[in-house]
Design an enzyme around this catalytic site. Structure first.
Site: not given
Lengths: 291, 291, 291, 291
Positions: C95, C170, C238
């Protein structure tokens, strides 16, 4: 005293015109060179590139639109770096994030040049009349050397310590300003929708503990939907974003700033980015669905 | 001129003291009667109930803490309604929602009495020195009759039309003020956490377009964590809530005000409701988990 | 089919074990080579470096901890770039932000190699049982070639177009998830403070139109203040920040996401960054002043 | 079993139809009597006023649009209070604030009547199929007496204790739902503006840990800008307002709910109040200036 000047946007033009009016010799450069014409008509000289301006002047001031432009004027071909050297100073008045400022500082000092970041608080009119507030940081010696110019440009020039602190202080001030513009807009719309005369609200505000020049100055033009850009909304939004990023770095939660930033983004999506930042008023007013 | 005065909280006490200093005869009443002592020492007379004060005075002013208290002083046993009649006027300076104001107005005028709502802008110090801004609405004749007292209480007394408009204007101003206090707090914390001196931020702010008495006055005390209540936080939060409710009524979306309201609520949950509203600063600063 | 596999953390190990169980030949590499032992015991071969694995296998999958590790395995000495060439494909399941993904893609395709980014949704258990959701983007031909492996790894492998789209998808999903966790926390606290049993709220939620596995799974542990990290709060914050930045790029105003981000930042300032992201619950609960 | 039913809006009609289908005798009343016609066609009887329905039935259910309507049906001339008495029960399924619920409860019990508040979770379709979740509170004896009807109306009927708790639980659930709808809208717009297919986002969401019936059900219609009202936006906004007010009472800071509430208010200002609450999607999408 001879001063170089890079970047003739709204602010850059006003500042360099003010310098000329106060007897400074000014060599100007702008990416679109035709923007130099008016300055030349008032006595400025033109440099063909940032590097040429640096070569000619002991002290050069930059006032660019955003971090990308501030970096480009230093690092690109024909940029500041090609001619900066011991004995020459570069003062960057652009409003940029502190990381950009530090990057420029390191490049210039590695060539022996002197660097001062010096973002300003105030928009077009204070720039024209030398009433800006200057938030300088970096080399104290360059600050001292440039003080006669800084005193013409602003009513007060702070020296804030290490490079980056000027940028940070500017962001904090602009963050507060952007939030205040949003809440002012909300107040004006709330007044009007509640059956009050928003012009009376301006009078009431101006007599109280939160009276300030921005409400007094922008209120009447906002009520006329007049958003001639003194400080473009897209720049205000960029500063909100950078202030929020600074808060993120230091784990400072700022829900008001975050909400204000989203309103400015909505204004951008309405196509208002090039209007004055007070155009965020339009976001609070009635809107229509797009299709 | 003789004036009645109901409610001797921070504001009520300061205003009635100011009236006494300016030669007015004042008959005061307060739920806790001992609070009248200091006024009596300065020449005030005490009334045993709101009704007694109304009976004695042609014009009576009320300054109560919240809508419940404002209603209670009028409608409860021994209240204003028992003695109000043609020729007598009641001026309610409490900050209440416009519905409360209208309810009081209807009750008083149905008895033949005269009514003016007159919430004020400004806190303890302007109240003491007669520098409030008065947002009156209701019967113009009562406004004209009371103008000599209003001119002692405030530096400017607006007349805003029908009852409710004073309350609404007050809410709009306080809403803006509460948002500004929040963004000011965010700015101070962001400055400090980013390595800037927050006292310098105060200096910078005071020179720019958003300089205002509140930042100048509250900034230094906030940096000392001094929140002696000039305007209690719980009242500021109540005003934010009422301003948001006014927006709700008129379908005005106010995301900044909403975010500020939640910060004031967080401050209340920290037990800061009786502190000055600037104590919302504590919400932005470092907090700890409760257990 | 033979598959290379780089990175044997919790997820990488589970995925490669699942591939072995399903009859794939797997050549594994991990920075700490001893982590390969268990895989070897189940039939895997070991490669001495990412480059060796690439050399041996037509298709290699990477599953690294963060953008730094994802870049290192490609660009460092002995890295993917040294052996990638026409006919060979690299699938990065880490990711990462879309800029990292694009950087890796450009390096690999410039050597004639094929690239697919393929971040996954789901944690350890779905990885072991082949129930991940795969968000792949890049070269469709590589996706088609690898589909038999992807179908073993996940219950569904999306192909989303150009490189970067997997990373973006995502972020969108995690942004929604983070906002839901915040509103869930607000609901739990509101219930408790209003005199309701928050466990009953969980039961009620689970029967209605907004019932979802996250509420059902996290609710009971949150009520026990148990925040053992399945997805660390600092990574969630984040992702919120990156999602907001993506919105900023495209002028999408997202006030809910912005408010949620500030709550996660507050949680970081409380020292909760390494806890599960559900620890944002602590921000909504009672807090204390720090000093 | 014979049941009275007051209020035939979207929900009331669906519930009483479901009762009829399940063999209950139902006597209906609606302010606009013509709305009773369809029910009569399916076997219902009509009462001329709430009082008449109460007189005829041992248990009467009310399902009104808002607190004002819920109060009116009880307290107005011809209202519930005129006929309620020992042995008769009134079950109010309207979604109202807990203060309204308590007011109604006190009036009914003071006449010797029995009261249960029983707001429901779920919209039109679950109402038609008896799949609501019922959040009842008040007199346990009435709950027990009405359980056969409650079990037809809902798949689960909670008993939550004292009157007010049903209302509160409903508000908490709807608050979470409204926030989720907002964040879902932000995610859909972010996906689309970032070059992703929002329909694919729906597929991805449906396979992960935050999959829920609302996203699955509303997503496709939202992407078609189809907002046929299952749960009108103005009612959702009212519930957000009431949930925030409940939080205010208990000093619970809810920044996400507050931001969502402002978005729903913006939707109301766009004229979308009578659309489904998913129309808040329009606020997140591109908007135009009004003039």
């Amino acid at each position: 005293m001879e001063v170089g000047f890079l970047g003739l946007g709204i602010m850059g033009k006003a500042i360099s015109m003010n310098l000329l009016r106060n007897g400074f010799k000014v060599t100007v450069w702008n990416r679109t060179l035709s923007k130099c014409d008016e300055l030349v008509a008032h006595g400025a000289t033109v440099g063909g590139s940032p590097a040429e301006v640096i070569k000619k002047c002991t002290i050069t001031i930059g006032m660019l639109a955003d971090p990308a432009a501030a970096l480009s004027v230093v690092f690109d071909k024909g940029g500041v770096l090609e001619q900066i050297c011991p004995g020459k100073g570069y003062i960057d008045m652009s409003t940029v994030d502190h990381e950009t400022s530090i990057k420029i500082s390191q490049a210039i000092t590695s060539k022996g040049g002197h660097f001062l970041e010096a973002p300003v608080s105030g928009s077009k009119q204070p720039a024209e009349t030398g009433q800006l507030v200057i938030l300088s940081a970096g080399e104290k010696a360059l600050y001292d050397e440039a003080i006669s110019a800084l005193n013409v440009i602003g009513k007060k020039a702070f020296f804030l310590g290490e490079v980056g602190n000027g940028a940070k202080m500017k962001l904090v001030v602009n963050m507060i300003m952007g939030c205040m513009m949003n809440t002012f807009s909300e107040g004006l719309v709330l007044a009007e929708k509640s059956g009050l005369d928003p012009r009376t609200l301006l009078d009431v505000l101006d007599l109280g503990g939160i009276a300030n020049p921005m409400f007094k100055g922008k209120g009447p033009t906002m009520l006329q939907s007049n958003y001639a850009p003194a400080f473009p909304l897209k720049h205000q939004q960029k500063d909100m974003r950078l202030a929020l990023a600074l808060g993120d770095e230091n784990a400072v939660s700022m829900p008001i700033a975050a909400a204000a930033n989203e309103a400015f983004k909505k204004a951008r999506s309405l196509g208002l980015g090039d209007n004055d930042f007070s155009a965020v008023f339009e976001v609070v007013k009635d809107l229509k669905r797009s299709s």
